[in-house]
Each structure stands twice: as C-alpha cells, then as structure tokens.
Scaffold this motif. Structure first.
Motif, PDB file in Angstrom:
ATOM      1  N   MET A   1       0.844  -1.173   0.000  1.00  0.00           N
ATOM      2  CA  MET A   1       0.000   0.000   0.000  1.00  0.00           C
ATOM      3  C   MET A   1       0.884   1.229   0.000  1.00  0.00           C
ATOM      4  N   LEU A   2       0.777   2.038  -1.055  1.00  0.00           N
ATOM      5  CA  LEU A   2       1.639   3.199  -1.252  1.00  0.00           C
ATOM      6  C   LEU A   2       0.849   4.479  -1.021  1.00  0.00           C
ATOM      7  N   PHE A   3       1.530   5.485  -0.453  1.00  0.00           N
ATOM      8  CA  PHE A   3       0.831   6.750  -0.217  1.00  0.00           C
ATOM      9  C   PHE A   3       1.841   7.885  -0.179  1.00  0.00           C
TER      10      PHE A   3
ATOM     11  N   TYR B   1      -0.409  -4.174  -5.848  1.00  0.00           N
ATOM     12  CA  TYR B   1      -0.071  -2.796  -5.501  1.00  0.00           C
ATOM     13  C   TYR B   1      -1.346  -1.961  -5.506  1.00  0.00           C
ATOM     14  N   PHE B   2      -1.461  -1.053  -4.542  1.00  0.00           N
ATOM     15  CA  PHE B   2      -2.611  -0.151  -4.511  1.00  0.00           C
ATOM     16  C   PHE B   2      -2.244   1.040  -3.641  1.00  0.00           C
ATOM     17  N   GLY B   3      -3.041   2.092  -3.716  1.00  0.00           N
ATOM     18  CA  GLY B   3      -2.762   3.227  -2.837  1.00  0.00           C
ATOM     19  C   GLY B   3      -3.224   4.549  -3.402  1.00  0.00           C
ATOM     20  N   HIS B   4      -2.578   5.608  -2.894  1.00  0.00           N
ATOM     21  CA  HIS B   4      -2.964   6.981  -3.222  1.00  0.00           C
ATOM     22  C   HIS B   4      -1.699   7.808  -3.411  1.00  0.00           C
ATOM     23  N   ALA B   5      -1.802   8.857  -4.209  1.00  0.00           N
ATOM     24  CA  ALA B   5      -0.673   9.772  -4.393  1.00  0.00           C
ATOM     25  C   ALA B   5      -1.175  11.184  -4.614  1.00  0.00           C
TER      26      ALA B   5
ATOM     27  N   PRO C   1      -1.998  26.651   7.720  1.00  0.00           N
ATOM     28  CA  PRO C   1      -1.182  25.459   7.451  1.00  0.00           C
ATOM     29  C   PRO C   1      -1.941  24.348   6.734  1.00  0.00           C
ATOM     30  N   ILE C   2      -3.252  24.231   6.991  1.00  0.00           N
ATOM     31  CA  ILE C   2      -4.048  23.204   6.305  1.00  0.00           C
ATOM     32  C   ILE C   2      -4.047  23.469   4.801  1.00  0.00           C
ATOM     33  N   ALA C   3      -4.179  24.733   4.409  1.00  0.00           N
ATOM     34  CA  ALA C   3      -4.213  25.080   2.991  1.00  0.00           C
ATOM     35  C   ALA C   3      -2.936  24.656   2.279  1.00  0.00           C
ATOM     36  N   ARG C   4      -1.832  24.596   3.019  1.00  0.00           N
ATOM     37  CA  ARG C   4      -0.559  24.162   2.429  1.00  0.00           C
ATOM     38  C   ARG C   4      -0.298  22.677   2.681  1.00  0.00           C
ATOM     39  N   GLY C   5      -1.207  22.015   3.390  1.00  0.00           N
ATOM     40  CA  GLY C   5      -1.036  20.587   3.663  1.00  0.00           C
ATOM     41  C   GLY C   5      -0.012  20.290   4.739  1.00  0.00           C
ATOM     42  N   ILE C   6       0.423  21.315   5.448  1.00  0.00           N
ATOM     43  CA  ILE C   6       1.466  21.133   6.457  1.00  0.00           C
ATOM     44  C   ILE C   6       0.974  20.234   7.588  1.00  0.00           C
ATOM     45  N   ARG C   7       1.793  19.242   7.958  1.00  0.00           N
ATOM     46  CA  ARG C   7       1.505  18.315   9.059  1.00  0.00           C
ATOM     47  C   ARG C   7       0.267  17.463   8.805  1.00  0.00           C
ATOM     48  N   LEU C   8      -0.186  17.423   7.559  1.00  0.00           N
ATOM     49  CA  LEU C   8      -1.441  16.741   7.269  1.00  0.00           C
ATOM     50  C   LEU C   8      -1.386  15.885   6.002  1.00  0.00           C
ATOM     51  N   ASN C   9      -0.486  16.216   5.082  1.00  0.00           N
ATOM     52  CA  ASN C   9      -0.547  15.584   3.759  1.00  0.00           C
ATOM     53  C   ASN C   9      -0.353  14.073   3.791  1.00  0.00           C
ATOM     54  N   GLN C  10       0.603  13.575   4.582  1.00  0.00           N
ATOM     55  CA  GLN C  10       0.810  12.129   4.643  1.00  0.00           C
ATOM     56  C   GLN C  10      -0.390  11.428   5.284  1.00  0.00           C
ATOM     57  N   TRP C  11      -0.943  12.040   6.327  1.00  0.00           N
ATOM     58  CA  TRP C  11      -2.093  11.467   7.018  1.00  0.00           C
ATOM     59  C   TRP C  11      -3.285  11.347   6.069  1.00  0.00           C
ATOM     60  N   ARG C  12      -3.518  12.426   5.310  1.00  0.00           N
ATOM     61  CA  ARG C  12      -4.657  12.452   4.395  1.00  0.00           C
ATOM     62  C   ARG C  12      -4.485  11.398   3.287  1.00  0.00           C
ATOM     63  N   SER C  13      -3.273  11.278   2.760  1.00  0.00           N
ATOM     64  CA  SER C  13      -3.014  10.311   1.707  1.00  0.00           C
ATOM     65  C   SER C  13      -3.173   8.887   2.220  1.00  0.00           C
ATOM     66  N   PHE C  14      -2.693   8.632   3.448  1.00  0.00           N
ATOM     67  CA  PHE C  14      -2.836   7.297   4.020  1.00  0.00           C
ATOM     68  C   PHE C  14      -4.307   6.925   4.190  1.00  0.00           C
ATOM     69  N   GLU C  15      -5.106   7.869   4.682  1.00  0.00           N
ATOM     70  CA  GLU C  15      -6.543   7.598   4.857  1.00  0.00           C
ATOM     71  C   GLU C  15      -7.195   7.252   3.518  1.00  0.00           C
ATOM     72  N   LYS C  16      -6.844   7.994   2.472  1.00  0.00           N
ATOM     73  CA  LYS C  16      -7.410   7.725   1.156  1.00  0.00           C
ATOM     74  C   LYS C  16      -6.987   6.343   0.651  1.00  0.00           C
ATOM     75  N   ALA C  17      -5.758   5.949   0.943  1.00  0.00           N
ATOM     76  CA  ALA C  17      -5.272   4.629   0.528  1.00  0.00           C
ATOM     77  C   ALA C  17      -6.040   3.512   1.234  1.00  0.00           C
TER      78      ALA C  17
ATOM     79  N   ILE D   1       1.847  -4.215   3.459  1.00  0.00           N
ATOM     80  CA  ILE D   1       3.056  -3.417   3.693  1.00  0.00           C
ATOM     81  C   ILE D   1       2.727  -1.982   3.310  1.00  0.00           C
ATOM     82  N   CYS D   2       2.767  -1.087   4.272  1.00  0.00           N
ATOM     83  CA  CYS D   2       2.418   0.321   4.053  1.00  0.00           C
ATOM     84  C   CYS D   2       3.711   1.126   3.952  1.00  0.00           C
ATOM     85  N   THR D   3       3.869   1.875   2.869  1.00  0.00           N
ATOM     86  CA  THR D   3       5.111   2.619   2.705  1.00  0.00           C
ATOM     87  C   THR D   3       4.944   3.735   1.680  1.00  0.00           C
ATOM     88  N   ARG D   4       5.990   4.518   1.512  1.00  0.00           N
ATOM     89  CA  ARG D   4       5.992   5.591   0.526  1.00  0.00           C
ATOM     90  C   ARG D   4       6.538   5.077  -0.809  1.00  0.00           C
TER      91      ARG D   4
END
Length: 217
Positions: free
Chosen positions: A1-3, A27-31, A89-105, A120-123
C-alpha cells in the motif's frame, strides 16, 4: 500500500519487485500530484489524471488514485476559515498531507474484495530489499499477535527513526498490518489529526476550561 508524493516511483517499483520476487503482490494506494524536496525547496506539480495513468501503468493496477494537492487542502482549509491559525497550514497541507493520503489509501483497500497475508504500508520513494526470512518473520509476528489477542486489528511498526517528542509523528517510512488493522487505523485519520492540530493552535484558550485530569492528558 503506497501513499504520499510519488517520488522516484518507477525506481521504487523495480526495487519492490526484486524484494518480493517469490510473493504474489497487489499494488494499490494513493498519491498527490506534487513532488517536493527539502531543504532545497524543489517543487513540481503534475496533471493528476496523467500522473494517475502513469502510476497505474507502472504498478499494473487500477487501484492507485491521484488527487490534486492544492484543491484538496484548499477545500479542507475552507471548513476551518474561522480559525486562521489552523486554516493557513491546512491550505498548504502542512503536518497533514501524509495522514490524508494514508486515509485515502485505506479507503481503496477497503473496496478490494480479497484477503492478504500482510499489508506493507510505505511511501513511493522507499528502497525496500528484505531478505526472505525477514518478511517471513514479520508475517509470523502479525499472526502471533492476532492469535494472542484474538483480534484481527494488528499494526506492527518500529518508529525508532523519529526523534520528535513534542508532536505526534506519523511513521511514514514502512509499517505492516493485517487488512482489517490497516483499514481501522486509517479510519477518521484526517479528522483526528485535525482535532489534534486544533488543540495545538488553541491550547491557551482551551487550557483554562480543562479540569486537572484533562490538563494532564
């Protein structure tokens, strides 16, 4: 699972294939449609539909979805427009972008009608070359944990790479889990992260309203 951001995704696929040569892999995930690099402040933005097609072709799956980064976080920030210290900071995705992508995955995983021995969860930019016995050991750890607690919701992670003790960090390098465990872990991931960020920016206002036990927590 990629994110996350699809940095060096073509090279990453080559290494994944070599690492799991004796396994049947989906393979599956979000980007996101962006690629950034610190500290040199490199930034590149792709057409998210074109990038999605390239990722799906590379990983030979239709189960990879690409979202427009700016649109996603602009929309999220608008919900919190009355809290500027949070909206900016939300508008720039700061401290949130990885979390949001993982949830979508995890939502994509939830739609896949198939059982797996291990998720296996990874980048995308992780070079992962385990010896076969290491992968077997991880699967054994997960199965033993399931048997021990009579529970399918298992996540195994290291986390020792992170030295950040002042904030909740997301282990975004590599972690493992059962299908049920990964789906449960990702549920409401963004909402819970936003709640934590809201407390951070409003702690001076919130602190006087808490009793002693709540303040300790």
């Amino acid at each position: 699972m990629l994110f996350g951001e699809p940095r060096i995704y073509e090279a990453g696929k080559t290494y994944f294939d070599k690492a799991f040569i004796d396994c049947n892999i989906d393979y599956f995930g979000h980007a996101w449609n962006t690629e950034t690099c610190e500290p040199i402040n490199f930034y590149k933005e792709y057409n998210h539909k074109n990038l999605q097609q390239k990722l799906q072709n590379t990983y030979q799956t239709s189960n990879i979805v690409v979202s427009d980064y700016q649109q996603e976080f602009k929309k999220l920030a608008s919900i919190h427009k009355n809290t500027p210290a949070l909206a900016a900071p939300i508008a720039r995705g700061i401290r949130l972008n990885q979390w949001r992508s993982f949830e979508k995955a995890t939502k994509i995983l939830n739609k896949i009608n198939k059982d797996y021995d291990l998720i296996i969860c990874t980048r995308y930019d992780i070079v992962y070359q385990p010896a076969p016995e290491i992968l077997k050991r991880v699967i054994d750890i997960v199965n033993n944990a399931k048997n021990a607690v009579k529970n399918e919701n298992i996540i195994v992670t290291d986390g020792s790479y992170s030295k950040n003790t002042n904030n909740i960090s997301m282990q975004d390098l590599v972690f493992f889990g059962t299908k049920d465990g990964v789906i449960k872990f990702g549920k409401n991931f963004t909402r819970n992260r936003l709640k934590q960020m809201f407390i951070d920016v409003n702690h001076k206002v919130l602190l006087p309203t808490l009793n002693k036990v709540e303040q300790k927590l």
